[in-house]
Motif scaffolding. Structure first.
Motif, short mmCIF file in Angstrom:
data_model
loop_
_atom_site.label_atom_id
_atom_site.label_comp_id
_atom_site.label_asym_id
_atom_site.label_seq_id
_atom_site.Cartn_x
_atom_site.Cartn_y
_atom_site.Cartn_z
N PHE A 134 0.92 -1.25 -0.03
CA PHE A 134 -0.14 -0.01 -0.06
C PHE A 134 0.84 1.08 -0.02
CE2 PHE A 134 -1.80 3.53 2.38
CZ PHE A 134 -3.07 3.52 1.89
N LEU A 135 1.97 1.37 1.06
CA LEU A 135 2.57 2.50 0.87
C LEU A 135 3.51 2.70 -0.17
CD1 LEU A 135 3.96 2.14 4.70
CD2 LEU A 135 2.14 3.52 3.69
N ILE A 136 4.14 1.53 -0.79
CA ILE A 136 4.93 1.58 -1.92
C ILE A 136 4.05 2.13 -3.32
CG2 ILE A 136 6.03 0.42 -3.65
CD1 ILE A 136 7.05 -1.54 -1.45
N ASN A 137 2.81 1.64 -3.14
CA ASN A 137 2.25 2.10 -4.42
C ASN A 137 1.50 3.61 -4.30
OD1 ASN A 137 2.35 -0.19 -5.81
ND2 ASN A 137 0.53 -1.33 -4.86
N ALA A 138 1.36 3.80 -2.92
CA ALA A 138 0.91 5.21 -2.74
C ALA A 138 1.96 6.49 -2.98
CB ALA A 138 0.58 5.54 -1.21
N THR A 139 3.46 5.96 -2.92
CA THR A 139 4.40 6.84 -3.31
C THR A 139 4.60 6.97 -4.81
OG1 THR A 139 6.05 5.14 -2.71
CG2 THR A 139 5.29 6.72 -0.76
N ARG A 140 4.28 5.77 -5.55
CA ARG A 140 4.60 5.65 -6.79
C ARG A 140 3.50 6.34 -7.77
NH1 ARG A 140 6.10 -0.80 -7.40
NH2 ARG A 140 8.26 -0.56 -6.77
N GLY A 141 2.30 6.77 -7.15
CA GLY A 141 1.15 7.12 -7.81
C GLY A 141 0.40 5.94 -8.64
N THR A 142 -0.83 5.90 -8.23
CA THR A 142 -1.62 4.45 -8.57
C THR A 142 -2.96 4.75 -8.72
OG1 THR A 142 -2.04 2.40 -8.08
CG2 THR A 142 -1.57 3.60 -6.27
N GLY A 143 -3.74 4.14 -9.21
CA GLY A 143 -5.09 4.29 -9.39
C GLY A 143 -5.66 3.43 -7.98
N ILE A 144 -6.95 3.53 -7.74
CA ILE A 144 -7.52 2.93 -6.57
C ILE A 144 -7.10 1.51 -6.33
CG2 ILE A 144 -9.68 2.50 -7.61
CD1 ILE A 144 -11.25 3.40 -4.92
N GLU A 145 -6.86 0.56 -7.38
CA GLU A 145 -6.71 -0.69 -7.08
C GLU A 145 -5.44 -0.94 -6.49
OE1 GLU A 145 -7.73 0.67 -10.11
OE2 GLU A 145 -9.47 -0.46 -10.81
#
Length: 446
Positions: A134-145
């Motif tokens: 969750f944290l990694i994807n949040a910092t990369r920029g991601t869609g809700i999935e």
């Protein structure tokens, strides 16, 4: 008791796992996968062990492989192992070492499942892994999935430890004197996940001790939102998508641009409609709506074309396009098949009506061999029912053929000209008439 909680979780959320279900546990030798093996054995699940040696840590990697093999021997369960030159694979495919290792291991696990008749693959992902994702994807920029964590079930892959924390797993291993291998690379902050694990999450827990719990709550809420969005997306596809079926080319999924613009959030609609087709440059897709006809975008699997008042989505499979650009027909009768489809030529005594997939020609007007090919710049023909001649490209334009339809349209020609734009208009110079001595009926289908 941790074992009881694990068994209750499996019974409640994985009821399809029976005594006849064969499971391949992916085991690195680390604490998570080793505890998973012990829990599965204690629960009575029928498992085998699969181990990948990525050859990234020299003798340490070899020692891991031996340790896992001895564990399988101890429990008298099947053991499968392989090794990879991970660095070479990563370099060849321009991947990070981690991504290369991931691709290699999952491809191999699936091969073992198929060859050894396993039903599912087990991985040892747990609660902390999901929070870190969750944290990694949040910092990369991601869609809700990307903010919903790691799924418990993904195709044949099952994650039985997902509700349990690293602390619970460690405590169970300690209480039951379970030994495991420590991967020295886990101590390095060179990997983003390790940095999150060593610094970011501990810092968050200092600020808010229940940070992990609250992030998990957030992921649960987002999973519910995704489920709701999937329902709405299905409704949007039913409302906005319509099929385009062609006699001379591939089918497409179309979207009426004027109808899209009536929605109060057209950009958001475009995102949910096309996100599953591999597109990533959303600004380009938004701009495609206003672009000139013929503009197109490509993903790894699909092609999105602006065609006048619509967007047309096609499967994009370059490897399927045969390098052959033309085909010869040497005989005046027979059935001929190829990349272009199917052509049948036979003698016809009586006059027949002309249709898009059927014509009648004068055998004496033909100059063999016949050629089937794609159109080229400068091509022209004498269309039936019209005066004079016409360029093929102009005919396509008047018929409002899309770029994809043009690319997939074939011409039937002889040595002097175009006999028929297959599936469309024939050339009147070759048409049978009342004085024709030998008629040939030519039919075309894909």
């Amino acid at each position: 008791m941790f074992l009881h909680a694990f068994q209750s979780h499996v019974k409640q959320h994985f009821p399809f796992l029976t005594e006849n279900t064969r499971l391949l546990a992916t085991v690195s030798g680390g604490i998570d996968s080793i505890v998973l093996v012990h829990l599965c054995v204690a629960t009575g699940l029928d498992i085998g062990i699969g181990h990948c040696n990525f050859k990234l840590r020299g003798e340490e990697s070899d020692a891991d492989a031996l340790f896992v093999k001895e564990l399988a021997s101890k429990f008298e369960i099947p053991f499968h192992e392989t090794s990879f030159d991970t660095y070479a694979y990563a370099k060849k495919h321009t991947l990070s070492t981690q991504m290369a290792a991931r691709d290699l291991r999952y491809a191999w696990f699936k091969e073992v499942v198929a060859s050894e008749a396993y039903d599912y693959i087990l991985t040892a992902h747990h609660r902390n892994d999901s929070v870190e994702t969750f944290l990694i994807n949040a910092t990369r920029g991601t869609g809700i999935e990307g903010l919903t964590g790691i799924p418990a079930v993904s195709g044949q892959v099952l994650r039985l430890l997902l509700p349990f924390s690293r602390k619970q797993i460690h405590q169970y291993a300690t209480e039951n004197t379970i030994t495991w291998r420590e991967d020295s690379s886990n101590a390095s902050d060179a990997y983003v996940r390790n940095a999150m694990r060593h610094h970011v999450l501990p810092a968050l827990e200092i600020i808010r001790p229940d940070a992990t719990d609250r992030i998990e709550d957030t992921m649960t809420h987002l999973q519910q939102s995704v489920a709701l969005l999937e329902t709405y997306t299905k409704e949007l596809k039913e409302r906005y998508f319509y099929p385009l079926n062609s006699l001379t080319g591939p089918s497409a999924i179309c979207l009426d641009i004027s109808k899209l613009k009536q929605h109060p959030n057209p950009k958001e609609v475009l995102y949910v409609l096309y996100k599953d087709y591999g597109f990533t440059s959303w600004i380009d897709i938004y701009q495609l709506v206003e672009a000139q006809s013929g503009k197109q975008l490509f993903s790894g699997t699909h092609r999105l074309l602006k065609d006048r008042t619509s967007l047309q989505l096609y499967e994009h499979r370059k490897e399927e396009r045969n390098k052959t650009t033309s085909f010869e027909i040497l005989n005046s009768e027979g059935i001929f098949q190829g990349e272009y489809g199917k052509i049948e030529i036979k003698i016809q005594e009586e006059a027949i009506p002309t249709t898009p997939n059927q014509i009648s020609v004068d055998r004496e007007a033909l100059h063999f061999p016949l050629i089937i090919r794609h159109w080229e710049a400068g091509d022209y023909f004498y269309p039936t029912g019209m005066e004079g001649k016409k360029k093929v490209n102009k005919y396509f334009k008047d018929e409002k053929l899309s770029l994809v339809a043009k690319e997939n349209t074939w011409l039937l020609c002889d040595q002097k000209g175009i006999i028929w734009i297959l599936g469309h208009r024939a050339d009147r110079r070759y048409s049978a008439h009342e004085h024709t001595k030998k008629r040939l009926k030519i039919t075309y289908s894909i």
